[in-house]
Design an enzyme around this catalytic site. Structure first.
Site, mmCIF file in Angstrom:
data_model
loop_
_atom_site.group_PDB
_atom_site.id
_atom_site.type_symbol
_atom_site.label_atom_id
_atom_site.label_comp_id
_atom_site.label_asym_id
_atom_site.label_seq_id
_atom_site.Cartn_x
_atom_site.Cartn_y
_atom_site.Cartn_z
ATOM 1 N N ASN A 102 28.387 -53.419 63.691
ATOM 2 C CA ASN A 102 28.093 -52.384 64.522
ATOM 3 C C ASN A 102 29.218 -51.309 64.817
ATOM 4 O O ASN A 102 29.197 -50.352 65.600
ATOM 5 C CB ASN A 102 27.428 -52.575 65.816
ATOM 6 N N VAL A 109 31.269 -46.546 66.851
ATOM 7 C CA VAL A 109 30.554 -47.642 67.545
ATOM 8 C C VAL A 109 29.074 -47.175 67.354
ATOM 9 O O VAL A 109 28.651 -45.905 68.205
ATOM 10 C CB VAL A 109 31.045 -48.142 68.886
ATOM 11 N N CYS A 110 28.241 -48.334 67.098
ATOM 12 C CA CYS A 110 26.705 -47.863 67.259
ATOM 13 C C CYS A 110 26.124 -48.549 68.337
ATOM 14 O O CYS A 110 25.889 -49.540 68.222
ATOM 15 C CB CYS A 110 26.091 -48.438 65.957
ATOM 16 N N LEU A 111 26.062 -47.829 69.412
ATOM 17 C CA LEU A 111 25.544 -48.354 70.616
ATOM 18 C C LEU A 111 24.599 -47.478 71.114
ATOM 19 O O LEU A 111 24.987 -46.110 71.507
ATOM 20 C CB LEU A 111 26.667 -48.738 71.646
ATOM 21 N N CYS B 214 23.810 -45.547 63.286
ATOM 22 C CA CYS B 214 23.792 -46.547 62.153
ATOM 23 C C CYS B 214 22.614 -45.788 61.314
ATOM 24 O O CYS B 214 22.764 -46.167 59.932
ATOM 25 C CB CYS B 214 23.275 -47.831 62.547
#
Lengths: 182, 437
Positions: A102, A109-111, B214
């Site tokens: 992630n 950051v993929c949050l 993502c």
């Protein structure tokens, strides 16, 4: 009822009032960060450090997970908060090259709470706990580093070995990662 | 069109009040809703012509607002805008012509309206609202905003709230804020410290819709995803050392080419140069008629407030202060009272003067505050705009600011400077302007 229409020009300015008026005032964003800092409850695995203690809008954040695949590492993040906080989320980047599904090579950051699910009612604590969670439970379904995500999905044990190698400053699938062991 | 407008006789060329006949009908008569103190007749006419009004923003809303105010009898108008005219503004920002592209909006708009409406004086300032201090804002009777930035709204709101002095009725500056996004908009009136302020209403602004990072990185579904990918990820990877300038056509072209290539890989159609520009600059489609509706509503409120109760206005304490308009799903307006938040960081607790002995240390000062019945602080943190004076948490900041506890107040704070104190035990905050004794 207000008498807003009384337009008589004020002849004398209150000198004391103008003397203080040119000084800058604490902004609403600063005030909110100040409150968020007081409300942090991070335990022993997370720490903040302030390169310039007068500037609470920019600081470094460290996570040292005490369990999970990333245990034993020391992970560094950079927090940048602008004057639109808390309308906008803080900008958070990892300053190391990590092997993590992630977090990409650039430190993005993929949050969810850092982007699509940010709400002004959330606070810095929520973001920090969220970041720690990524190290406890890396998530293969929200990949930023596609190779790492595939690795985790297909072969968890192999992924663990690759994480250990990467954390030691080793090379995984042709890319060398930063040494992040304590 | 331009020629027709400019060659027609300017309004006001008649040397009398005849041109204001219909306006005067309102100002010289009372109706069932006029306030009992309405200065009907000469008084109302004079208060309108003497009112000094500030317009913030000379864009889509600003052009409408300037035109409306000038045609409603306001004669002393100031306008602030930091932007220059872009060719894409010309479809709706009707005070600008093709020859004006590149010039400052405030300048061109002021000149145009002055020329068109005789007797009105418009003073432009080309720059940021933050360039001006309280003394500048103090000269106006009221302020009308046509902004597209939440940050600017929060700034002017905080400035007007902190200018309020309860011993001086002239320090109360009504703020009228218009805003539009596509077919939607709002007009609201804020009486600083009296009614709910912009900061109280911050959650009325929907946050910008964002796509998970993502999704951008792995499975883009829409052309916009490809553009955001180029913007956030590809640029950082390949052109890290160049600061992205969204007004630089070379930069936009680079992003467009990247996005296009990525869209082709994922079989997504629809990436265009103008879409790239729109996504990267976060351009919200502006609709001229929504601007016209919102500006009209804002200016009517300005008119009612400046003429002193000719009719009830939005923002009367205890009454409605917020009008929302939705035109994309049929047509709907709703006017309501947004209530003041008691713990609002801007208007919840105003800075009060506090006399302190300048030889006190910060620690003595904080101990003294803790004993005051109004505050009863347990773990106070305190700062000025530029300095962290003392923080209880996190531990590293506590350690870094601890030495300040033993310094004297006059080493840390200037006379008259504002300090803000928060404490987990209290919901709001305390603001003090320190006066040394």
């Amino acid at each position: 009822m207000l008498k807003i229409w009384s337009m008589k020009q004020k002849q004398q300015q209150d000198e004391a009032a103008t003397a203080g008026s040119k000084k800058k005032k604490v902004t609403a964003a600063q005030l909110r960060v100040q409150k968020d800092l007081a409300d942090l409850s991070l335990g022993s695995t997370m720490k903040l450090s302030f390169p310039n203690p007068d500037d609470i809008m920019n600081f470094n954040f460290t996570i040292e997970p005490d369990e999970g695949i990333y245990k034993g590492g020391k992970f560094l993040f950079d927090f940048k908060i602008n004057q639109n906080f808390p309308h906008e989320p803080p900008k958070v980047k990892c300053t190391q090259t990590l092997y993590h599904p992630n977090i990409d090579i650039e430190g993005n950051v993929c949050l969810n709470v850092l982007r699509e699910d940010w709400k002004p009612v959330l606070n810095l604590n929520a973001v920090m706990v969220g970041l720690q969670f990524l190290f406890l439970e890396p998530n293969a379904s929200d990949p930023l580093n596609k190779e790492a995500a595939e690795d985790l999905k297909i072969n968890r044990e192999g992924f663990k070995r690759n994480v250990r190698a990467a954390m030691g400053g080793g090379t995984v699938k042709g890319r060398t990662y930063d040494r992040v062991l304590k | 069109m331009a020629e027709v407008l400019e060659s027609s006789q300017p309004i006001g060329s008649m040397d009398s009040r005849a041109k204001w006949k219909y306006l005067d009908n309102i100002l010289t008569r009372t109706g069932p809703f006029t306030d009992e103190d309405f200065p009907c007749g000469e008084g109302a006419i004079e208060s309108l012509s003497r009112a000094k009004v500030l317009v913030i923003g000379a864009g889509g809303l600003g052009c409408e607002i300037l035109k409306n105010l000038a045609l409603s009898g306001f004669q002393d108008i100031h306008v602030i805008d930091m932007d220059t005219i872009d060719v894409s503004n010309l479809n709706r920002q009707f005070l600008f012509r093709h020859a004006d592209v590149g010039k400052y909006k405030a300048d061109v708009a002021a000149k145009f309206v002055e020329k068109r409406v005789k007797g009105v004086k418009i003073t432009p300032y080309c720059g940021k609202i933050q360039d001006k201090d309280e003394e500048y804002y103090m000269q106006f009777s009221l302020i009308v905003c046509g902004l597209d930035s939440i940050e600017a709204r929060r700034w002017i709101n905080a400035t007007l709230v902190s200018m309020f002095d309860d011993t001086d009725s002239d320090s109360l500056k009504p703020l009228i804020d218009g805003g539009t996004e596509g077919f939607k908009g709002q007009a609201r009136v804020i009486l600083p410290t009296i009614t709910s302020c912009i900061e109280c209403q911050l959650d009325m602004h929907a946050p910008r819709a964002a796509v998970p990072l993502c999704t951008l990185a792995t499975i883009p579904r829409q052309p916009q995803h490809c553009i955001e990918w180029a913007h956030i990820i590809a640029w950082e990877e390949e052109r890290k050392d160049i600061t992205l300038d969204t007004d630089d056509s070379e930069h936009i072209t680079w992003l467009f080419q990247k996005a296009l290539k990525r869209a082709q890989e994922f079989n997504i159609a629809g990436v265009t140069y103008s879409m790239t520009q729109g996504v990267v600059k976060n351009i919200i489609p502006a609709i001229a008629s929504t601007n016209a509706i919102i500006a009209a509503s804002s200016c009517n409120e300005a008119f009612k407030i400046a003429t002193g109760g000719s009719n009830p206005f939005l923002g009367t304490p205890g009454a409605d202060n917020y009008m929302m308009y939705t035109g994309d799903d049929s047509i709907y307006t709703y006017t309501f009272e947004h209530e003041k938040k008691p713990d609002c960081p801007v208007c919840g607790n105003l800075a009060r003067p506090l006399k302190v002995d300048q030889r006190f240390t910060l620690e003595e000062f904080l101990d003294g505050l803790a004993e005051r019945p109004e505050s009863q602080l347990k773990k106070p943190s305190i700062r000025t705009e530029g300095k962290s004076l003392y923080y209880q948490s996190p531990p590293s900041l506590e350690e870094q600011t601890r030495p300040n506890l033993f310094k004297k107040l006059n080493e840390l704070v200037e006379e008259g400077e504002e300090v803000v104190i928060t404490d987990p035990a209290i919901p709001g905050q305390f603001k003090y302007k320190l006066r040394f004794s």
